[in-house]
Structures are given as structure tokens and as C-alpha cells.
Design an enzyme around this catalytic site. Structure first.
Site, mmCIF file in Angstrom:
data_model
loop_
_atom_site.group_PDB
_atom_site.id
_atom_site.type_symbol
_atom_site.label_atom_id
_atom_site.label_comp_id
_atom_site.label_asym_id
_atom_site.label_seq_id
_atom_site.Cartn_x
_atom_site.Cartn_y
_atom_site.Cartn_z
ATOM 1 N N LYS A 171 0.860 -1.121 -0.015
ATOM 2 C CA LYS A 171 -0.128 0.008 0.034
ATOM 3 C C LYS A 171 1.053 1.001 0.083
ATOM 4 O O LYS A 171 1.383 1.831 0.873
ATOM 5 C CB LYS A 171 -0.735 0.022 1.159
ATOM 6 C CG LYS A 171 -2.041 0.655 1.003
ATOM 7 C CD LYS A 171 -2.066 2.211 0.611
ATOM 8 C CE LYS A 171 -1.970 3.212 1.864
ATOM 9 N NZ LYS A 171 -1.690 4.397 1.405
ATOM 10 N N GLY A 224 7.014 5.364 7.854
ATOM 11 C CA GLY A 224 6.232 6.383 7.884
ATOM 12 C C GLY A 224 6.292 7.415 9.288
ATOM 13 O O GLY A 224 7.326 7.045 10.089
ATOM 14 N N SER A 225 5.072 7.975 9.651
ATOM 15 C CA SER A 225 5.375 8.857 10.762
ATOM 16 C C SER A 225 5.127 7.950 12.105
ATOM 17 O O SER A 225 4.383 6.954 12.097
ATOM 18 C CB SER A 225 4.084 9.998 10.620
ATOM 19 O OG SER A 225 2.915 9.183 10.708
ATOM 20 N N GLY A 229 2.585 4.688 12.869
ATOM 21 C CA GLY A 229 3.540 3.627 13.313
ATOM 22 C C GLY A 229 2.943 2.982 14.394
ATOM 23 O O GLY A 229 2.846 1.786 14.541
ATOM 24 N N GLU A 246 9.934 1.956 10.402
ATOM 25 C CA GLU A 246 11.090 2.757 10.155
ATOM 26 C C GLU A 246 10.330 4.042 10.126
ATOM 27 O O GLU A 246 9.529 4.315 9.470
ATOM 28 C CB GLU A 246 11.470 2.347 8.785
ATOM 29 C CG GLU A 246 12.248 1.203 8.375
ATOM 30 C CD GLU A 246 13.451 1.083 9.091
ATOM 31 O OE1 GLU A 246 13.988 2.300 9.581
ATOM 32 O OE2 GLU A 246 14.252 -0.064 8.756
ATOM 33 N N CYS A 280 13.451 11.072 6.031
ATOM 34 C CA CYS A 280 13.539 10.784 7.512
ATOM 35 C C CYS A 280 14.962 10.800 8.291
ATOM 36 O O CYS A 280 14.960 11.071 9.462
ATOM 37 C CB CYS A 280 13.032 9.260 7.468
ATOM 38 S SG CYS A 280 14.139 8.327 6.643
ATOM 39 N N GLU A 379 10.176 16.412 14.357
ATOM 40 C CA GLU A 379 10.604 16.728 12.982
ATOM 41 C C GLU A 379 9.807 17.397 12.335
ATOM 42 O O GLU A 379 8.563 17.272 12.244
ATOM 43 C CB GLU A 379 10.149 15.019 12.598
ATOM 44 C CG GLU A 379 10.501 14.870 11.348
ATOM 45 C CD GLU A 379 10.297 13.264 10.913
ATOM 46 O OE1 GLU A 379 9.452 13.123 10.981
ATOM 47 O OE2 GLU A 379 11.245 12.461 10.281
HETATM 48 P P1 NAD Z 1 2.321 8.652 7.096
HETATM 49 O O1 NAD Z 1 2.548 8.065 8.544
HETATM 50 O O2 NAD Z 1 1.617 9.778 7.197
HETATM 51 O O3 NAD Z 1 1.963 7.671 6.078
HETATM 52 C C1 NAD Z 1 2.821 6.492 5.595
HETATM 53 C C2 NAD Z 1 1.779 5.691 5.104
HETATM 54 O O4 NAD Z 1 0.833 5.045 5.875
HETATM 55 C C3 NAD Z 1 1.042 5.838 3.935
HETATM 56 O O5 NAD Z 1 0.935 5.069 2.785
HETATM 57 C C4 NAD Z 1 -0.373 6.223 4.561
HETATM 58 O O6 NAD Z 1 -1.476 5.989 3.462
HETATM 59 C C5 NAD Z 1 -0.314 5.247 5.441
HETATM 60 N N1 NAD Z 1 -1.472 5.327 6.612
HETATM 61 C C6 NAD Z 1 -1.744 6.467 7.077
HETATM 62 N N2 NAD Z 1 -2.882 6.261 7.996
HETATM 63 C C7 NAD Z 1 -2.809 4.906 8.079
HETATM 64 C C8 NAD Z 1 -3.699 3.836 9.116
HETATM 65 N N3 NAD Z 1 -4.583 4.550 9.977
HETATM 66 N N4 NAD Z 1 -3.426 2.632 8.890
HETATM 67 C C9 NAD Z 1 -2.355 2.078 8.114
HETATM 68 N N5 NAD Z 1 -1.758 3.086 7.011
HETATM 69 C C10 NAD Z 1 -1.918 4.382 7.336
HETATM 70 O O7 NAD Z 1 3.865 9.201 6.887
HETATM 71 P P2 NAD Z 1 3.989 10.229 5.502
HETATM 72 O O8 NAD Z 1 3.570 11.378 5.716
HETATM 73 O O9 NAD Z 1 3.682 9.527 4.146
HETATM 74 O O10 NAD Z 1 5.760 10.191 5.488
HETATM 75 C C11 NAD Z 1 6.444 11.019 6.259
HETATM 76 C C12 NAD Z 1 7.158 10.316 7.706
HETATM 77 O O11 NAD Z 1 7.798 8.927 7.388
HETATM 78 C C13 NAD Z 1 7.915 11.085 8.423
HETATM 79 O O12 NAD Z 1 7.897 11.048 9.812
HETATM 80 C C14 NAD Z 1 9.103 10.273 7.860
HETATM 81 O O13 NAD Z 1 10.224 10.480 8.914
HETATM 82 C C15 NAD Z 1 8.676 9.086 7.793
HETATM 83 N N6 NAD Z 1 9.717 8.318 7.118
HETATM 84 C C16 NAD Z 1 10.633 7.185 7.800
HETATM 85 C C17 NAD Z 1 11.629 6.783 7.029
HETATM 86 C C18 NAD Z 1 12.550 5.584 7.910
HETATM 87 O O14 NAD Z 1 13.148 4.844 7.225
HETATM 88 N N7 NAD Z 1 12.837 5.694 9.055
HETATM 89 C C19 NAD Z 1 11.709 6.666 5.791
HETATM 90 C C20 NAD Z 1 10.885 7.775 4.965
HETATM 91 C C21 NAD Z 1 9.987 8.402 5.830
#
Ligand code: NAD
Length: 478
Positions: A171, A224-225, A229, A246, A280, A379
């Protein structure tokens, strides 16, 4: 119009609904993706499950590796077309998009080559026993990915899972998912059996939540965030499955008085402007020893003032941010910092001639930022750098480790003993000494301490994350 990729077929969302795809550099809609819900996720997971006892499950590790190697070659053959797509979808400068496509191909090459090189063990045990340790795929792996590096994230998360023989359901982010969909077409062309890779696009709270809560997945990996997470880990806990996270970062660049300052300044700028700071592992905190603070900050500020955010084709240090909400979020951090009286030490610009509707934010350097201010701890995920002075090594360690994150640290010093002491004391997953690699290398294990997550991606360690160990004990007699 883009469709889901399920069981080797392109299918519209069961509801028939779509979501618009915006070009961040103009704000205009240029495509549509499927708005998937539980029914689509169920279809994808069932396809993945079926091929584990079918064509994909029967393939040898060498055959799996060859398919991934073919994917690498196909990605490289179409590198420019894919880079243009990535740049359009994310807004990133073209040279960054080109680099990202090369990295995606490199993941396929690396894990393609490694697929048949993750071996089990034979364990010496009692004389009349034979004990071997097998490494098996988990089964159906779920991958939920962010928007900042869609092409790289595909390579980093999905490709090692496939290398180990899992069947993947991805996804991607609703904000940027076009290159992963293009990679699905490439995977099919490379000979990947139907069902081994499935992609369902859509909103996080719909398709993402349905995937993370699905009762028939065996492992979930989320990038993601921290907020989402936490939700994903709770869903994994309900199913009692393994979860690799991550998450975010607030990584420090620690500059001591004996550092090669000319070299450091280039890395400091690059580490926060790369991908508009939406990385990130962005180096978003600049910690400088008090004795050189004014001198080094002046060097950084001079260079920082020359940076700009522009369209992908302008290929400046930054592109636009991903969407309007992210632009407003970053502008909010800048406004609150100014309202708190924190000085703007330097500001880049938004390049002349960018389209009005794009999501541009000028790179901004603040300092000295109070250690407890949100700019020092949270962040931002934008091109905003926070400078802070420290007194000595002990103070540097305290300050570097002072956030709830722990992803990367850059240490700048010519003192070899200090390099090692600092590396050992950093609470983070990667430490760079006199260099910095936001995003890190394909070969280098990567992951978080503290709230930056757990589990490791990249390198051989990622392959170990994606296989389960089984110990077989045989009594064979005298
Ligand atoms: P996000 O957490 O908003 O979204 C990430 C993914 O999760 C998307 O595909 C989104 O559709 C999905 N998502 C959202 N709500 C959900 C739910 N309730 N259940 C399941 N999935 C859901 O993150 P973002 O805004 O896309 O990315 C930015 C964040 O990602 C930042 O915090 C960044 O630091 C982090 N990030 C971390 C790494 C790493 O390797 N540590 C790498 C890249 C980005």
C-alpha cells in the site's frame, strides 16, 4: 488513470472510486489512482496467499534472484522515463529523481544477487542427532510506505521480501505511488509470477488500515510517521505478527572545533535540502562547538542563502513539498520559531518563475535554537535547519541524544579517539564520521533507536528480517 495491480492484473477499485494525483510543482491534478478499501485488500492478500503454494512458492531462490536482476536491468533501461515520472509525482529535483531510480535498480541488483546466498546452518549436537536451521519466508508480507521516496522505498522494502520468497502486498502513499505501479509492470515483464507482488492504492485510514488489520498477513513493515506507526504496531499486536517500523528522525550533525569545516559545510547543506528536507534521515539539527560557532555558522549561512526551491526541471537544491498540508505544516514551524524570537540566520529563496499553485517553501536556517524549543525536538520534514552551540564532548553527546528519535548522526572531527567515542555513544542506527548519507546506502543496515522504529532494512540484515528460522532436529541413530 491508474489501477491496482492484483494477481498480475490491472484492476479498478471494487467501489469504482478514485483519488486525484497532484503535481506538487503546480498543484494541478494530472492523474487518478484507485481508492481501495477492504474488499480490494482482501483480493490482494488472497492472490498473494495462493501463489505461495503455486508458481512463486515453487521457484528456487536462484530463479527469484534472476527475476529481480532482470527488473534491475529493465529499470535501468527506462531510467529517464521513470525519473521523469518520479519527479512529476513527488516534485523532487530531476537529478534527485534520477538518483532515486538508480538506487531502486541497485536494490533489485543487490537483492537479486543475494536471493540464493542466505543460507541456513548445521549445528553440531549430540552424536546421533542431525540438526539444521532452515530459513523460510514468512508468507504474505504487507508493506505500507510513505511518499518521500516511492521508488527507493519499493526497492528497500518490497524487493528483499520477494528475494526471500515472500508474496508482497504493497500500500504505497496516496500522495506518491506512480513509480511503484510502474515497477509492477516491470516485475511482470521480468517474469514475476502473478500474485507475488500486489499493489493496492488508496487512503491510509481505508486501504492502509485494512491491510494492517488483515488476519491473513504474516509480517507487516511500515515506513512513515510515528503516529501511524503506533496504529500499525497495535494492529500487528492484535494479529500477533511481526512488525518492522521505520519512523521519523531529528538527526544531528555534530561539528567539533578541529573539523574540516570546508568539507562539513557542503554536507550540512545537502543533508537538510535533499528532497526538501522530507527525508527521515535529514540532518535537521546542526550542533556546533561554541569556540567555532560564529565562524562555522557564517560559512553555512553564506552557502544557505544561495539555495532555492524550484521545479523539478530547474533542478535546484529543493523541489516543492509534497502537498498543501505539508507546506502549511512547515510554514507553521517557521512562523512559531519566529514568534518565539529565534533568529533567522539565513534564508534561501523560492526560485523565480515557479508556478503559483506549487507547494514551495524557502530553505531556512534558525539559530541559536533553545534546546527545549519544538524546532529542536520535533521532526519538521521540510528544509528547516536548527543550529545550536555545545561546549565540549560530553555536552555534544547529551545534546545529540536529546530527542525521542535516533536514526542517524554525523560527527565532524579529526580526532580519531573522539570519532570512536562519539560513535559508541550515539543512540541511533547509523553514525557517519566526516561524511553524511541521508538515506544511507543500499548495502548499509539502516533503522532506528528509540521512536525512530525497530527492525533493520537495507543490506543483508533486511533479508534476515524477511525470513523465519526453523530448527530441525533429527535422531538418526548409531
Ligand atoms: P504517514 O505515516 O502519514 O503515512 C505513511 C503511510 O501510512 C502512507 O501510505 C499512508 O497512507 C499510510 N497510513 C496512514 N494512516 C494509516 C492508518 N491509519 N493505517 C495504516 N496505514 C496508514 O507518513 P508520510 O507523511 O507518508 O511520511 C512522512 C513520515 O515518514 C515522516 O515521519 C518520516 O520521517 C517518515 N519516514 C521514515 C523513514 C525511515 O526509514 N525511518 C523513511 C521515510 C519516511
Amino acid at each position: 488513470m491508474q489501477k491496482n495491480f492484483i494477481n498480475g492484473q490491472w484492476v479498478a477499485a471494487a467501489s469504482g472510486q478514485t483519488l486525484p494525483v497532484h503535481d506538487p510543482s503546480t498543484g494541478e491534478v494530472f492523474d487518478e489512482i484507485a481508492r481501495s478499501v477492504t474488499e480490494d485488500v482482501n483480493h490482494a492478500v488472497a492472490a498473494a496467499r495462493a501463489t505461495l503454494s503455486g508458481a512463486w512458492g515453487k521457484m528456487t531462490a536462484t530463479e527469484r534472484g534472476r527475476i529481480l536482476s532482470r527488473m534491475s536491468a529493465l529499470i535501468l533501461a527506462r531510467a529517464e522515463e521513470l525519473a521523469q515520472l518520479e519527479a512529476r509525482d513527488t516534485g523532487k529535483p530531476l537529478s534527485q529523481a534520477r538518483a532515486d531510480i538508480q538506487v531502486a535498480a541497485r536494490y533489485c541488483e543487490f537483492y537479486g544477487g543475494a536471493a540464493d546466498k542466505v543460507h541456513g546452518q548445521h549445528i553440531p549436537y549430540m552424536n546421533d542427532f542431525h540438526v539444521v536451521v532452515l530459513r523460510e519466508p514468512y508468507g504474505v508480507t504487507a508493506h505500507i510506505l510513505p511518499w518521500n521516496y516511492p521508488a527507493q522505498m519499493f526497492g528497500r522494502s518490497v524487493v528483499p521480501a520477494l528475494a526471500m520468497g515472500n508474496a508482497a502486498v504493497l500500500k504505497p502513499s496516496e500522495d506518491a505511488c506512480l513509480t511503484p505501479l510502474a515497477f509492477a509492470a516491470i516485475a511482470k515483464e521480468a517474469g514475476l509470477p502473478d500474485g507475488a507482488l500486489n499493489i493496492v492504492t488508496g487512503l491510509g485510514e481505508e486501504a492502509g488500515a485494512a491491510l494492517s488489520a488483515h488476519p491473513d498477513i504474516n509480517l507487516i513493515t511500515f515506513t512513515g510517521s510515528p503516529e501511524v506507526g503506533t496504529l500499525v504496531q497495535k494492529a500487528a499486536a492484535d494479529s500477533l505478527i511481526k512488525c518492522v517500523l521505520e519512523l521519523g528522525g531529528k538527526s544531528p550533525q555534530v561539528v567539533f572545533e578541529d573539523a574540516d569545516l570546508d568539507r562539513a559545510v557542503q554536507f550540512v547543506i545537502r543533508a537538510i535540502t535533499q528532497n526538501g528536507g522530507q527525508t527521515c534521515s535529514a540532518g535537521s539539527r546542526l550542533l556546533v562547538q561554541q569556540s567555532i560557532y560564529d565562524r562555522f555558522i557564517a560559512m553555512v549561512a553564506e552557502r544557505f542563502a544561495q539555495t532555492a526551491a524550484g521545479t523539478p526541471a530547474m533542478d535546484r537544491e529543493c523541489g516543492p513539498l509534497i502537498n498543501r498540508a505539508q507546506k502549511e505544516r512547515v510554514e507553521g514551524f517557521i512562523r512559531r520559531a519566529k514568534d518565539s524570537g529565534i533568529q533567522v540566520l539565513a534564508q534561501g529563496k523560492v526560485a523565480d518563475g515557479v508556478p503559483d499553485g506549487g507547494y514551495y517553501v524557502a530553505p531556512t536556517l534558525f539559530g541559536p535554537v533553545p534546546r527545549d524549543h519544538q524546532l529542536a525536538c520535533s521532526e519538521v520534514f521540510g528544509p528547516v535547519l536548527s543550529a545550536m552551540p555545545f561546549t565540549d564532548e560530553e555536552d555534544a553527546v547529551r545534546l545529540a541524544n536529546a530527542t525521542e528519535f535516533g536514526l542517524l548522526a554525523g560527527i565532524w572531527t579529526r580526532d580519531g579517539g573522539r570519532q570512536t567515542r562519539m560513535a559508541k555513544k550515539m543512540q541511533c542506527g547509523q553514525v557517519y564520521l566526516n561524511c553524511y548519507g541521508a538515506g544511507g546506502g543500499v548495502e548499509l543496515p539502516f533503522g532506528g533507536y528509540k521512536k525512530s522504529g525497530h527492525g533493520r532494512e537495507k543490506g543483508f540484515l533486511a533479508l534476515e528480517e524477511f525470513c523465519i528460522v526453523k530448527t530441525v532436529v533429527q535422531y538418526h541413530g548409531e
